[in-house]
Design a protein around this motif. Structure first.
Motif, PDB file in Angstrom:
ATOM      1  N   PHE A   1       0.713  -1.098  -0.157  1.00 35.31           N
ATOM      2  CA  PHE A   1      -0.039   0.086  -0.122  1.00 35.31           C
ATOM      3  C   PHE A   1       1.028   1.350   0.047  1.00 35.31           C
ATOM      4  CE2 PHE A   1      -2.549  -3.487   2.190  1.00 35.31           C
ATOM      5  CZ  PHE A   1      -3.518  -3.067   1.506  1.00 35.31           C
ATOM      6  N   LEU A   2       0.247   2.330  -0.692  1.00 35.09           N
ATOM      7  CA  LEU A   2       0.817   3.847  -0.458  1.00 35.09           C
ATOM      8  C   LEU A   2      -0.129   4.186   0.649  1.00 35.09           C
ATOM      9  CD1 LEU A   2       2.684   6.142  -1.501  1.00 35.09           C
ATOM     10  CD2 LEU A   2       0.849   6.400  -3.088  1.00 35.09           C
ATOM     11  N   TRP A   3       0.434   4.759   1.398  1.00 38.56           N
ATOM     12  CA  TRP A   3      -0.378   5.171   2.802  1.00 38.56           C
ATOM     13  C   TRP A   3      -0.341   6.828   2.782  1.00 38.56           C
ATOM     14  CZ3 TRP A   3      -3.775   2.515   5.837  1.00 38.56           C
ATOM     15  CH2 TRP A   3      -4.362   3.174   6.841  1.00 38.56           C
ATOM     16  N   GLN A   4      -1.328   7.731   2.673  1.00 37.97           N
ATOM     17  CA  GLN A   4      -1.157   9.021   2.893  1.00 37.97           C
ATOM     18  C   GLN A   4      -1.719   9.527   4.073  1.00 37.97           C
ATOM     19  OE1 GLN A   4      -3.100  11.397  -0.181  1.00 37.97           O
ATOM     20  NE2 GLN A   4      -2.684  13.327   0.816  1.00 37.97           N
TER      21      GLN A   4
ATOM     22  N   ASP B   1       3.788  -2.508   4.126  1.00 38.19           N
ATOM     23  CA  ASP B   1       4.160  -3.875   3.762  1.00 38.19           C
ATOM     24  C   ASP B   1       2.861  -4.672   3.649  1.00 38.19           C
ATOM     25  OD1 ASP B   1       3.867  -4.654   6.233  1.00 38.19           O
ATOM     26  OD2 ASP B   1       6.153  -5.315   6.313  1.00 38.19           O
ATOM     27  N   GLN B   2       3.235  -6.096   3.372  1.00 40.20           N
ATOM     28  CA  GLN B   2       1.921  -7.099   3.116  1.00 40.20           C
ATOM     29  C   GLN B   2       1.187  -7.485   4.593  1.00 40.20           C
ATOM     30  OE1 GLN B   2       4.957  -7.475   2.150  1.00 40.20           O
ATOM     31  NE2 GLN B   2       5.709  -9.490   3.204  1.00 40.20           N
ATOM     32  N   ASP B   3       2.151  -7.100   5.771  1.00 39.75           N
ATOM     33  CA  ASP B   3       1.628  -7.259   6.943  1.00 39.75           C
ATOM     34  C   ASP B   3       1.062  -6.043   7.707  1.00 39.75           C
ATOM     35  OD1 ASP B   3       2.738  -9.776   6.962  1.00 39.75           O
ATOM     36  OD2 ASP B   3       4.696  -8.974   7.404  1.00 39.75           O
ATOM     37  N   GLY B   4       0.807  -5.017   6.903  1.00 39.94           N
ATOM     38  CA  GLY B   4       0.278  -3.741   7.515  1.00 39.94           C
ATOM     39  C   GLY B   4       1.062  -2.805   8.192  1.00 39.94           C
ATOM     40  N   THR B   5       2.444  -3.074   8.281  1.00 37.75           N
ATOM     41  CA  THR B   5       3.454  -2.388   9.076  1.00 37.75           C
ATOM     42  C   THR B   5       3.916  -1.129   8.114  1.00 37.75           C
ATOM     43  OG1 THR B   5       3.949  -4.268  10.161  1.00 37.75           O
ATOM     44  CG2 THR B   5       5.576  -2.442  10.280  1.00 37.75           C
ATOM     45  N   VAL B   6       4.139  -0.220   8.686  1.00 38.73           N
ATOM     46  CA  VAL B   6       4.714   1.015   7.909  1.00 38.73           C
ATOM     47  C   VAL B   6       6.135   0.973   7.644  1.00 38.73           C
ATOM     48  CG1 VAL B   6       5.103   3.771   7.747  1.00 38.73           C
ATOM     49  CG2 VAL B   6       2.923   2.559   8.886  1.00 38.73           C
ATOM     50  N   ILE B   7       6.489   0.718   6.397  1.00 32.20           N
ATOM     51  CA  ILE B   7       8.036   0.452   6.066  1.00 32.20           C
ATOM     52  C   ILE B   7       8.932   1.758   6.226  1.00 32.20           C
ATOM     53  CG2 ILE B   7       9.671  -0.360   4.435  1.00 32.20           C
ATOM     54  CD1 ILE B   7       7.378  -2.051   3.018  1.00 32.20           C
ATOM     55  N   ARG B   8       8.494   2.866   5.806  1.00 35.34           N
ATOM     56  CA  ARG B   8       9.284   3.932   5.364  1.00 35.34           C
ATOM     57  C   ARG B   8       8.598   5.174   4.842  1.00 35.34           C
ATOM     58  NH1 ARG B   8      11.358   5.785   0.466  1.00 35.34           N
ATOM     59  NH2 ARG B   8      11.232   4.070  -1.259  1.00 35.34           N
ATOM     60  N   GLN B   9       8.924   6.292   5.258  1.00 35.48           N
ATOM     61  CA  GLN B   9       8.226   7.443   4.677  1.00 35.48           C
ATOM     62  C   GLN B   9       8.671   7.471   3.095  1.00 35.48           C
ATOM     63  OE1 GLN B   9       8.407  11.089   6.920  1.00 35.48           O
ATOM     64  NE2 GLN B   9       7.673  12.431   4.942  1.00 35.48           N
ATOM     65  N   ILE B  10       7.949   7.928   2.175  1.00 37.54           N
ATOM     66  CA  ILE B  10       8.342   8.473   0.648  1.00 37.54           C
ATOM     67  C   ILE B  10       8.822   9.729   0.720  1.00 37.54           C
ATOM     68  CG2 ILE B  10       7.412   8.315  -1.488  1.00 37.54           C
ATOM     69  CD1 ILE B  10       5.435   6.330  -0.653  1.00 37.54           C
TER      70      ILE B  10
ATOM     71  N   ILE C   1       7.037  10.484  -4.694  1.00 35.67           N
ATOM     72  CA  ILE C   1       5.432  10.741  -4.543  1.00 35.67           C
ATOM     73  C   ILE C   1       4.713  10.762  -5.824  1.00 35.67           C
ATOM     74  CG2 ILE C   1       3.574  12.234  -3.795  1.00 35.67           C
ATOM     75  CD1 ILE C   1       5.500  12.886  -1.283  1.00 35.67           C
ATOM     76  N   GLN C   2       5.112  11.546  -6.921  1.00 35.00           N
ATOM     77  CA  GLN C   2       4.409  11.606  -7.933  1.00 35.00           C
ATOM     78  C   GLN C   2       4.300  10.358  -8.447  1.00 35.00           C
ATOM     79  OE1 GLN C   2       2.570  14.132  -8.408  1.00 35.00           O
ATOM     80  NE2 GLN C   2       1.825  13.516 -10.204  1.00 35.00           N
ATOM     81  N   SER C   3       5.549   9.832  -8.821  1.00 34.57           N
ATOM     82  CA  SER C   3       5.387   8.492  -9.725  1.00 34.57           C
ATOM     83  C   SER C   3       4.631   7.268  -9.005  1.00 34.57           C
ATOM     84  CB  SER C   3       6.708   8.180  -9.879  1.00 34.57           C
ATOM     85  OG  SER C   3       7.444   7.685  -8.976  1.00 34.57           O
TER      86      SER C   3
ATOM     87  N   ALA D   1      -7.833   9.565   6.784  1.00 35.41           N
ATOM     88  CA  ALA D   1      -8.514  11.017   6.673  1.00 35.41           C
ATOM     89  C   ALA D   1      -8.290  11.442   8.212  1.00 35.41           C
ATOM     90  CB  ALA D   1      -9.951  10.601   6.792  1.00 35.41           C
ATOM     91  N   SER D   2      -7.723  10.598   9.224  1.00 31.34           N
ATOM     92  CA  SER D   2      -7.546  11.405  10.491  1.00 31.34           C
ATOM     93  C   SER D   2      -6.305  12.154  10.543  1.00 31.34           C
ATOM     94  CB  SER D   2      -7.259  10.169  11.441  1.00 31.34           C
ATOM     95  OG  SER D   2      -6.032   9.551  11.318  1.00 31.34           O
ATOM     96  N   GLU D   3      -5.408  12.157   9.363  1.00 30.90           N
ATOM     97  CA  GLU D   3      -4.434  12.794   9.091  1.00 30.90           C
ATOM     98  C   GLU D   3      -3.367  12.701  10.203  1.00 30.90           C
ATOM     99  OE1 GLU D   3      -5.270  16.817   7.998  1.00 30.90           O
ATOM    100  OE2 GLU D   3      -6.326  16.078   6.219  1.00 30.90           O
ATOM    101  N   HIS D   4      -3.445  11.599  11.060  1.00 29.76           N
ATOM    102  CA  HIS D   4      -2.313  11.402  12.237  1.00 29.76           C
ATOM    103  C   HIS D   4      -1.110  10.529  11.448  1.00 29.76           C
ATOM    104  CE1 HIS D   4      -5.646  12.736  14.356  1.00 29.76           C
ATOM    105  NE2 HIS D   4      -4.829  12.691  15.376  1.00 29.76           N
ATOM    106  N   ALA D   5       0.032  10.894  11.251  1.00 29.94           N
ATOM    107  CA  ALA D   5       0.977  10.346  10.526  1.00 29.94           C
ATOM    108  C   ALA D   5       1.130   9.098  11.449  1.00 29.94           C
ATOM    109  CB  ALA D   5       2.260  10.983  10.093  1.00 29.94           C
ATOM    110  N   PRO D   6       1.507   7.824  10.876  1.00 28.61           N
ATOM    111  CA  PRO D   6       2.271   6.931  11.539  1.00 28.61           C
ATOM    112  C   PRO D   6       3.513   6.883  11.672  1.00 28.61           C
ATOM    113  CG  PRO D   6       1.619   6.260   9.260  1.00 28.61           C
ATOM    114  CD  PRO D   6       1.051   7.554   9.493  1.00 28.61           C
TER     115      PRO D   6
END
Length: 163
Positions: free
Chosen positions: A7-10, A19-28, A33-35, A64-69
């Protein structure tokens, strides 16, 4: 071991890979971002048995909560991941292309899928995907012109709301 992104998470104006486990890997990074948000269209050959949709970019999610993980934080459960991917694939089989999935953990676990067809689909990522997709199929079969729809709400078992 390299972890694969699902996933791309905004969250607000920040983007993350999940990742496939739902864990945040890194900030982009800004230049990436555009690509990822607007990947180039895919044309041409794909592997046998694979559609262009399956070969496409990451599933795009907006918090939508806009709370960065935090890096390493789990933002989606394995069941939610499996159901979102299953929901997306089943919609695609019916000719419905999802553009973005939006959720707000502060208001519950439901998800809004925005479609390329112009209407939104509200669904429960922990309930039966098959039942929700079947309910959607029934609603759309009764709809002469789905482009006039604002949303279809599938979250409440056999109570379907259409606007």
């Amino acid at each position: 071991e390299e972890r694969l992104s699902q996933f791309l998470w905004q969250s607000g104006n920040r983007y993350f890979l999940v990742d496939q486990d739902g864990t945040v890997i890194r900030q982009i990074e800004e230049e990436e971002i555009q690509s990822m948000v607007n990947p180039p269209s895919l044309y041409g050959p794909v592997r046998e048995g694979e559609s262009l949709e399956n070969a496409r970019a990451l599933v795009y999610f907006v918090d939508a909560s806009e709370h960065a993980p935090n890096i390493g934080q789990v933002v989606l459960s394995p069941q939610e991941i499996a159901n979102v991917i299953g929901f997306k694939k089943q919609l695609f089989k019916q000719g419905i292309v999802t553009v973005v999935f939006e959720m707000n953990r502060e208001t519950g676990s439901w998800i809004r899928a925005t479609t390329r067809q112009g209407f939104d689909i509200l669904f429960d990522p922990v309930a039966s995907v098959d039942r929700q997709v079947e309910n959607l199929r029934v609603v759309l079969a009764q709809q002469a012109d789905p482009s006039v729809l604002e949303y279809i709400d599938l979250r409440f078992e056999d109570h379907i709301y259409v606007k």
